[in-house]
Design a protein around this motif. Structure first.
Motif, short mmCIF file in Angstrom:
data_model
loop_
_atom_site.label_atom_id
_atom_site.label_comp_id
_atom_site.label_asym_id
_atom_site.label_seq_id
_atom_site.Cartn_x
_atom_site.Cartn_y
_atom_site.Cartn_z
N LEU A 1 -6.67 17.07 61.82
CA LEU A 1 -6.65 16.40 63.12
C LEU A 1 -5.77 15.15 63.07
O LEU A 1 -5.00 14.88 64.01
CB LEU A 1 -8.07 16.02 63.53
CG LEU A 1 -9.02 17.18 63.89
CD1 LEU A 1 -10.43 16.66 64.10
CD2 LEU A 1 -8.53 17.91 65.12
N SER A 2 -5.87 14.40 61.98
CA SER A 2 -5.07 13.18 61.84
C SER A 2 -3.59 13.50 61.72
O SER A 2 -2.74 12.83 62.32
CB SER A 2 -5.52 12.39 60.60
OG SER A 2 -6.87 12.01 60.72
N LEU A 3 -3.27 14.55 60.95
CA LEU A 3 -1.86 14.94 60.79
C LEU A 3 -1.26 15.39 62.10
O LEU A 3 -0.13 15.00 62.46
CB LEU A 3 -1.75 16.06 59.75
CG LEU A 3 -1.73 15.64 58.28
CD1 LEU A 3 -1.83 16.86 57.38
CD2 LEU A 3 -0.47 14.85 57.96
N VAL A 4 -2.00 16.21 62.84
CA VAL A 4 -1.47 16.72 64.12
C VAL A 4 -1.29 15.57 65.12
O VAL A 4 -0.24 15.41 65.74
CB VAL A 4 -2.40 17.80 64.70
CG1 VAL A 4 -1.95 18.20 66.10
CG2 VAL A 4 -2.43 19.02 63.79
N GLY A 5 -2.33 14.75 65.26
CA GLY A 5 -2.24 13.62 66.20
C GLY A 5 -1.17 12.63 65.79
O GLY A 5 -0.40 12.15 66.64
N GLY A 6 -1.09 12.34 64.47
CA GLY A 6 -0.08 11.40 64.00
C GLY A 6 1.34 11.93 64.16
O GLY A 6 2.24 11.19 64.57
N SER A 7 1.55 13.20 63.86
CA SER A 7 2.89 13.79 63.99
C SER A 7 3.34 13.80 65.45
O SER A 7 4.50 13.47 65.75
CB SER A 7 2.88 15.22 63.44
OG SER A 7 2.54 15.22 62.07
N LEU A 8 2.44 14.18 66.35
CA LEU A 8 2.79 14.17 67.78
C LEU A 8 3.14 12.76 68.24
O LEU A 8 4.08 12.56 69.03
CB LEU A 8 1.63 14.72 68.60
CG LEU A 8 1.36 16.23 68.48
CD1 LEU A 8 0.08 16.60 69.23
CD2 LEU A 8 2.55 17.03 69.02
N ALA A 9 2.39 11.77 67.74
CA ALA A 9 2.65 10.38 68.14
C ALA A 9 4.01 9.92 67.63
O ALA A 9 4.78 9.28 68.37
CB ALA A 9 1.55 9.48 67.60
N ILE A 10 4.35 10.23 66.38
CA ILE A 10 5.63 9.79 65.81
C ILE A 10 6.80 10.43 66.55
O ILE A 10 7.78 9.75 66.88
CB ILE A 10 5.67 10.13 64.31
CG1 ILE A 10 4.69 9.24 63.54
CG2 ILE A 10 7.09 9.96 63.75
CD1 ILE A 10 4.47 9.64 62.11
N VAL A 11 6.69 11.73 66.83
CA VAL A 11 7.76 12.42 67.55
C VAL A 11 7.92 11.84 68.96
O VAL A 11 9.05 11.60 69.43
CB VAL A 11 7.48 13.94 67.62
CG1 VAL A 11 8.48 14.63 68.56
CG2 VAL A 11 7.55 14.55 66.23
N SER A 12 6.80 11.59 69.64
CA SER A 12 6.86 11.05 71.00
C SER A 12 7.46 9.65 71.03
O SER A 12 8.32 9.35 71.86
CB SER A 12 5.45 11.03 71.61
OG SER A 12 4.89 12.32 71.65
N VAL A 13 7.02 8.80 70.12
CA VAL A 13 7.53 7.42 70.07
C VAL A 13 9.02 7.42 69.72
O VAL A 13 9.80 6.65 70.30
CB VAL A 13 6.73 6.58 69.06
CG1 VAL A 13 7.40 5.23 68.83
CG2 VAL A 13 5.31 6.36 69.57
N HIS A 14 9.41 8.27 68.78
CA HIS A 14 10.83 8.36 68.42
C HIS A 14 11.67 8.77 69.63
O HIS A 14 12.72 8.17 69.90
CB HIS A 14 11.01 9.36 67.29
CG HIS A 14 12.45 9.67 66.98
ND1 HIS A 14 13.34 8.73 66.51
CD2 HIS A 14 13.16 10.83 67.12
CE1 HIS A 14 14.52 9.28 66.35
NE2 HIS A 14 14.45 10.54 66.71
N GLY A 15 11.21 9.78 70.36
CA GLY A 15 11.96 10.23 71.53
C GLY A 15 12.08 9.14 72.58
O GLY A 15 13.17 8.92 73.13
N LEU A 16 10.98 8.45 72.87
CA LEU A 16 11.02 7.38 73.86
C LEU A 16 11.90 6.22 73.40
O LEU A 16 12.62 5.61 74.19
CB LEU A 16 9.60 6.87 74.14
CG LEU A 16 8.69 7.82 74.92
CD1 LEU A 16 7.27 7.29 74.98
CD2 LEU A 16 9.23 8.03 76.35
N THR A 17 11.85 5.93 72.09
CA THR A 17 12.67 4.84 71.56
C THR A 17 14.15 5.16 71.68
O THR A 17 14.96 4.27 72.00
CB THR A 17 12.31 4.57 70.08
OG1 THR A 17 10.91 4.33 69.96
CG2 THR A 17 13.06 3.36 69.56
N VAL A 18 14.52 6.40 71.41
CA VAL A 18 15.92 6.81 71.55
C VAL A 18 16.40 6.62 72.99
O VAL A 18 17.49 6.10 73.25
CB VAL A 18 16.10 8.27 71.11
CG1 VAL A 18 17.49 8.79 71.50
CG2 VAL A 18 15.91 8.41 69.61
#
Length: 392
Positions: free
Chosen positions: A325-342
């Motif tokens: 659960l932590s890996l899935v939630g964390g991975s989704l968060a990192i990908v989302s934040v990276h996309g928004l930051t770009v």
């Protein structure tokens, strides 16, 4: 007989897929916490990149000192070369130190071209102190000072205005009817909205023309940006001790940038605290849901224990569920934040580079919190009595 790691992972995934609502709520909790942590790290990286860009665009960070005018005595102290040597010996963390004399603008002539640039008389190491690199030619040498050579360094703007495509190096120009040889060219100061050009001569040659061997101000470049304010304070104290009763102005060339850096660091720290709290809240959510899962699946645990599953198998399954659960939630968060930051970085033209180190920190913190939150409920599940659990 213990289950293989692959079987444990398979059972954990089946359990999570079989309870989509519970799993989804846990993932959302982790997602919010990791997103906050990741966004904070991105903000810090972008702010550091912006500060570095601002520093690179201007002169090197420096601290400067100038004697104040005494209103009572109608006089002020003057610096000399011995003061440079004195500060060089007494101060720590100095990369370069130099002095400068401000001269009035003079008419400059090359063939039929004229200009009225600013004039500066400088000591050795001046270009190193301000962090300027030559575009062409060479800098002043010790021989230029020792032999009082009439050599000059000009900026690009003056080179373009006077020479009109001709190579300036080695050419003679006339300043107040005196010939000077151009030996180097430096970039034009980017802070000049309306540049007029700048000429640098040696303080040695300036003293032969004026009979004045004093220095108007002293500039010091620190080895590290963090030492700038300390050098300013220490230099001021040393000069006041060297010239009792005299006062001096001190300044640094990146005061605004340093204030901006402090503000951004404070904001980043506050955001990081908020992100850590959010991540802990997500961990509490995982702990609660794991406890609920243990209670709900008590008969299942008893059955598995009865057919041979060990305490370790049961404990590892629940810990794996929390970790997944932590890996899935964390991975989704990192990908989302990276996309928004770009998107934001492109929109506002901020310097941004994805750093795997920050992603690893955010994801590791998520897994650590998730596993830590699920540990005690998992331990409780593994210690259930099989007979009582089957009666459940």
């Amino acid at each position: 007989m213990s289950l293989s790691p692959f079987n444990l992972i398979g059972l954990s995934c089946q359990s999570l897929v079989g309870n989509p609502l519970r799993s989804g709520l846990s993932i959302i909790g982790v997602f919010m916490g990791v997103a906050a942590v990741s966004a904070t790290l991105q903000v810090r990286n972008i702010s550091q990149a912006v500060i570095a860009q601002q520093l690179a665009e201007g002169d090197a960070p420096q601290v400067g000192f100038t004697p104040q005018w005494n209103r009572i005595t109608r006089q002020r102290s003057s610096f000399n070369l011995e003061d440079l040597e004195f500060l060089q010996r007494r101060l720590r963390g100095v990369q370069a130190i130099s002095g400068i004399n401000w001269m009035r603008s003079s008419q400059v002539v090359f063939q039929d071209q004229e200009a009225t640039p600013r004039m500066r008389a400088v000591t050795p190491n001046y270009l190193e102190t301000i962090g300027q690199k030559l575009v062409a030619g060479r800098s002043f040498t010790a021989i230029d000072f020792e032999q009082y050579r009439p050599v000059i360094i000009i900026d690009q703007y003056l080179a373009e205005q006077l020479f009109k495509g001709i190579n300036p190096l080695g050419k003679n120009i006339y300043i107040e009817y005196r010939p000077y040889v151009v030996i180097g060219i430096i970039p034009t100061n980017s802070n000049d909205d309306e540049p007029t050009g700048t000429i640098y001569i040696t303080t040695a040659f300036h003293s032969t023309m004026t009979g004045n061997n004093t220095i108007s101000s002293i500039s010091i470049r620190p080895q590290r940006l963090e030492d700038l304010q300390n050098l300013e304070e220490q230099g001021l104290k040393l000069l006041e001790q060297r010239y009792p009763g005299s006062k001096f102005w001190s300044w640094n060339t990146v005061e605004d940038i340093l204030e901006q850096k402090k503000t951004l660091e404070s904001v980043s720290t506050a955001l990081l605290v908020v992100g850590a709290i959010s991540l802990l809240v997500g961990g509490v959510g995982i702990a609660n849901i794991t406890i609920a899962a243990v209670i709900e699946r008590t008969p299942e645990i008893g059955l598995r224990r009865a057919i041979g599953a060990t305490q370790k198998d049961v404990m590892l399954q629940f810990i794996l569920e929390a970790a997944i659960l932590s890996l899935v939630g964390g991975s989704l968060a990192i990908v989302s934040v990276h996309g928004l930051t770009v998107i934001v970085a492109q929109r506002f033209e901020f310097p941004y580079t994805f750093e795997s180190r920050n992603a690893a920190i955010a994801l590791s913190s998520a897994v650590l919190v998730g596993v830590g939150a699920g540990f005690f409920p998992s331990l409780r599940a593994s210690q259930l009595d099989p007979v009582k659990a089957l009666k459940g």
